[in-house]
Design a protein around this motif. Structure first.
Motif, short mmCIF file in Angstrom:
data_model
loop_
_atom_site.label_atom_id
_atom_site.label_comp_id
_atom_site.label_asym_id
_atom_site.label_seq_id
_atom_site.Cartn_x
_atom_site.Cartn_y
_atom_site.Cartn_z
N LEU A 1 0.84 -1.20 0.00
CA LEU A 1 0.00 0.00 0.00
C LEU A 1 0.87 1.24 0.00
N TYR A 2 0.55 2.14 -0.91
CA TYR A 2 1.32 3.38 -0.98
C TYR A 2 0.38 4.56 -1.17
N ILE A 3 0.62 5.59 -0.41
CA ILE A 3 -0.19 6.80 -0.54
C ILE A 3 0.69 7.90 -1.12
N GLY A 4 0.28 8.43 -2.23
CA GLY A 4 1.10 9.46 -2.88
C GLY A 4 0.23 10.34 -3.76
N TYR A 5 0.82 10.97 -4.73
CA TYR A 5 0.03 11.82 -5.63
C TYR A 5 0.73 11.93 -6.98
N LEU A 6 -0.05 12.19 -7.99
CA LEU A 6 0.48 12.09 -9.35
C LEU A 6 1.44 13.22 -9.71
N HIS A 7 1.27 14.38 -9.12
CA HIS A 7 2.17 15.48 -9.45
C HIS A 7 3.49 15.38 -8.69
N CYS A 8 3.62 14.37 -7.93
CA CYS A 8 4.86 14.07 -7.22
C CYS A 8 5.88 13.62 -8.27
N PRO A 9 6.94 14.37 -8.47
CA PRO A 9 7.85 14.03 -9.56
C PRO A 9 8.92 13.05 -9.16
N ASP A 10 9.03 12.78 -7.89
CA ASP A 10 10.24 12.12 -7.41
C ASP A 10 9.97 10.80 -6.69
N ILE A 11 9.53 10.89 -5.47
CA ILE A 11 9.45 9.68 -4.64
C ILE A 11 8.35 8.73 -5.11
N CYS A 12 7.17 9.28 -5.42
CA CYS A 12 6.06 8.39 -5.80
C CYS A 12 6.37 7.60 -7.06
N PRO A 13 6.76 8.28 -8.14
CA PRO A 13 7.05 7.49 -9.34
C PRO A 13 8.27 6.59 -9.17
N GLN A 14 9.18 6.96 -8.29
CA GLN A 14 10.34 6.08 -8.08
C GLN A 14 9.91 4.77 -7.43
N HIS A 15 9.02 4.87 -6.44
CA HIS A 15 8.51 3.62 -5.85
C HIS A 15 7.81 2.77 -6.90
N MET A 16 6.97 3.42 -7.71
CA MET A 16 6.23 2.66 -8.71
C MET A 16 7.17 2.08 -9.76
N SER A 17 8.19 2.85 -10.09
CA SER A 17 9.16 2.38 -11.07
C SER A 17 9.94 1.18 -10.53
N ASP A 18 10.29 1.24 -9.27
CA ASP A 18 10.99 0.10 -8.65
C ASP A 18 10.09 -1.15 -8.67
N LEU A 19 8.82 -0.93 -8.33
CA LEU A 19 7.90 -2.07 -8.31
C LEU A 19 7.69 -2.61 -9.72
N ARG A 20 7.63 -1.71 -10.67
CA ARG A 20 7.49 -2.13 -12.06
C ARG A 20 8.66 -3.04 -12.46
N GLN A 21 9.85 -2.60 -12.14
CA GLN A 21 11.03 -3.40 -12.47
C GLN A 21 10.99 -4.75 -11.76
N ALA A 22 10.60 -4.71 -10.50
CA ALA A 22 10.54 -5.95 -9.73
C ALA A 22 9.52 -6.91 -10.32
N PHE A 23 8.38 -6.37 -10.75
CA PHE A 23 7.35 -7.23 -11.32
C PHE A 23 7.78 -7.81 -12.66
N ILE A 24 8.64 -7.12 -13.35
CA ILE A 24 9.17 -7.66 -14.61
C ILE A 24 10.11 -8.82 -14.30
N LYS A 25 10.89 -8.65 -13.26
CA LYS A 25 11.94 -9.64 -12.99
C LYS A 25 11.49 -10.83 -12.15
N LEU A 26 10.50 -10.62 -11.30
CA LEU A 26 10.06 -11.72 -10.43
C LEU A 26 9.19 -12.70 -11.21
N PRO A 27 9.21 -13.96 -10.80
CA PRO A 27 8.34 -14.93 -11.48
C PRO A 27 6.86 -14.63 -11.22
#
Lengths: 238, 203
Positions: free
Chosen positions: A100-126
Motif C-alpha cells: 500500500l502506498y499513498i502518494g500523488y500524481l504530481h509528485c515528480p520524485d518519490i512516488c514514481p520512483q517507488h512505482m518504477s521500482d515495483l514495475r522493475q521488480a514485477f518484470i523480474k520476479l516470477p
C-alpha cells in the motif's frame, strides 16, 4: 515533542537494522532506543565486508524492508477504484501480499520512483510470486488526481496496479489509521503545490498485518529480495 | 503549516526516521554500496556523498562543463503527468559554488525549481531550495530520487522515454548552462537506470 522524536527513530530501514530490531521487543521506548544504538553499531559490521545483498548464512531470513513495531492490522477502509467501483481495502485484498502506498500524481520524485521500482521488480520476479501480490496506490491529492489520470499513470508502470481515490476526508482518515499524518499542501507558486506524504510503501502479509515498510531509497532489488519470501513463507519475523 | 506537534495514531506509527538514520548510514558506508544507501539521507548528508561511477551512462550522456563544474548523468523522469524531475550529478573541480535556480523555456513547461525532499513530522515533503543548493569545493553533489531534483512543472507534453527536456541551470559563480535531459523510464541512479538500459521496456 519527545514522542515525535522517538517515533522518528522507530523505523530503521535497511538490512543493517533488521536483526537488531527483531531481537529487541521490550517496552516501546526502550525498544526504540536500543534498536537505534544496536543498529548503528551493526552498521560498522555491515559496512566492513562485502556490500553484497546476499549474506552467505541467512537463517533466519533477513528482510530488507524495515520492521514495523508494533505491527498493525490492515485498516477497514472502503475507497473507490479507477473504474469507479467501491474497493474494500481489507476484503478486496484478502489473501494477497498487499503493498500500500499513498502518494500523488504530481509528485515528480518519490512516488514514481517507488512505482518504477515495483514495475522493475514485477518484470523480474516470477509470475508465481507476483500473482500473489497486490500493489495499491491511494491518492493523497484527490482534488487533482482523477480516476482516469490515476489509471493512466499506474498503467505506465503496470496495468495490474490498483489505484484508489476518495474524498479528502476519506483519504485523510485512511492515513490516520495507518499512523500517517494526513497530507498537507505546500504551495510551490504558479498554481502548483506539493503534497506532504509518507514516503514508504507499507507491506501487509496474507495475515492482513503490516510487518514491514519500504522507505524512499530502496531499489527494485529490495522487492526482488523480500517479495518471494513474503509470498512463499509469509511473515516469520515474530 | 508544518505542524510538528505530536501526532498520535493508534499504535502504528511510522515515520521518517529513515532520514536521520539514513544520514548516519550514508556517511558510515562511504562509497560503493549505492544500491542500498538510503537516498533520503541526502538532505542532511549530502555533499561529499558517494560518487557514483557513471560508467555505462557516460557514453550516451555527455558531460557538460561550465566553469569548474562538470555536469553528468543527466536524465529526466518519463511520465504521463505534466510534471517531471531532472536528475544529474555535479562535480566541482574548484571553489564552492551554489546552484541558485533552474529555468525552462516557456514553450516546454511553465516553470522549473530546484527541490529537496525533507522530513516534516512523520511525512516527507518536497520544497524549493530558495537559497540554492550548495556545491562544495572539490565535491560532488548528486541530484537523485529522495534527495534533490529539478522539478519541471506544467510541461506542455508529457515526457516520454527518449524525449529531451531542455533546462538551464543557474550557478552563482559558474554562471548559466543549458543542459538537455533525456527522458528515461527508470531514473534511479544506482539501479538499472543508465541511459543504455533500454528505456522503453514494455509498459
Amino acid at each position: 515533542m519527545q514522542y515525535v522524536h522517538l517515533r522518528k527513530e522507530v523505523i530503521m530501514s535497511f538490512k543493517y537494522m533488521t536483526v537488531a530490531a527483531r531481537a529487541v521487543r521490550p517496552a516501546y521506548v526502550r525498544r526504540v532506543l536500543i534498536a537505534v544504538m544496536a543498529g548503528v553499531s551493526l552498521l560498522a559490521v555491515a559496512c566492513g565486508g562485502s556490500s553484497s545483498a546476499s549474506a552467505p548464512t541467512a537463517t533466519p531470513f533477513s528482510w530488507q524492508g524495515a520492521l514495523v513495531t508494533p505491527p498493525f492490522v490492515k485498516p477497514n477502509a472502503v475507497l473507490t477504484d479507477t473504474s469507479n467501483k467501491p474497493f474494500d481495502l481489507r476484503k478486496d485484498t484478502q489473501g494477497y501480499v498487499t503493498l500500500l502506498y499513498i502518494g500523488y500524481l504530481h509528485c515528480p520524485d518519490i512516488c514514481p520512483q517507488h512505482m518504477s521500482d515495483l514495475r522493475q521488480a514485477f518484470i523480474k520476479l516470477p509470475v508465481d510470486v507476483t500473482k500473489h501480490v497486490r500493489v495499491v496506490f491511494v491518492t493523497a491529492d484527490p482534488d487533482r488526481d482523477r480516476p482516469d489520470l490515476i489509471r493512466k499513470w499506474l498503467d505506465s508502470f503496470n496495468t495490474g496496479f490498483i489505484g484508489l481515490y476518495g474524498t479528502q476526508a476519506q483519504v485523510d482518515a485512511l492515513q490516520v489509521s495507518l499512523g500517517i499524518e494526513p497530507a498537507q499542501k505546500e504551495d510551490l507558486g504558479g498554481g502548483n503545490y506539493a503534497v506532504s506524504h509518507a514516503a514508504y510503501v507499507i507491506a501487509f502479509g496474507t495475515d492482513n498485518v503490516a510487518h514491514l515498510v519500504y522507505p524512499s531509497g530502496i531499489t527494485a532489488d529490495t522487492w526482488i529480495h523480500d517479495l518471494p519470501q513474503l509470498v512463499n513463507a509469509g511473515w516469520k519475523g515474530s | 503549516m508544518n505542524s510538528s506537534k505530536p501526532f498520535r495514531a493508534g499504535g502504528a506509527f511510522i515515520a521518517a526516521g529513515v532520514i536521520t538514520l539514513g544520514g548516519v548510514f550514508a556517511t558510515g558506508c562511504g562509497g560503493g554500496d549505492t544500491a542500498t544507501t538510503p537516498t533520503a539521507a541526502a538532505t542532511t548528508a549530502l555533499p561529499a556523498s558517494p560518487t557514483l561511477p557513471p560508467a555505462t551512462a557516460a557514453a550516451a550522456n555527455p558531460v557538460v562543463k561550465v566553469g569548474n563544474l562538470e555536469i553528468s548523468n543527466i536524465r529526466a523522469r518519463a511520465t504521463v503527468t505534466d510534471t517531471t524531475a531532472v536528475y544529474l550529478t555535479i562535480k566541482n573541480n574548484g571553489a564552492a559554488d551554489t546552484l541558485l535556480s533552474a529555468a525552462v523555456d516557456p514553450a516546454v513547461a511553465a516553470m522549473a525549481q530546484v527541490h529537496e525532499v525533507v522530513a516534516s513530522g512523520g511525512t516527507m515533503v518536497m520544497q524549493e531550495m530558495k537559497a540554492g543548493l550548495p556545491i562544495p569545493a572539490n565535491g560532488t553533489v548528486e541530484l537523485k530520487s529522495g534527495g534533490y531534483h529539478v522539478m519541471v512543472m506544467n510541461v506542455k507534453k508529457p515526457v516520454a522515454a527518449g524525449d529531451i527536456v531542455p533546462i538551464t541551470l543557474v550557478f552563482e559563480k559558474a554562471g548559466s548552462v543549458a543542459i538537455k535531459a533525456p527522458g528515461q523510464d527508470d531514473t534511479s541512479a544506482g539501479g538499472m537506470g543508465g541511459a543504455s538500459a533500454s528505456p522503453t521496456m514494455a509498459h
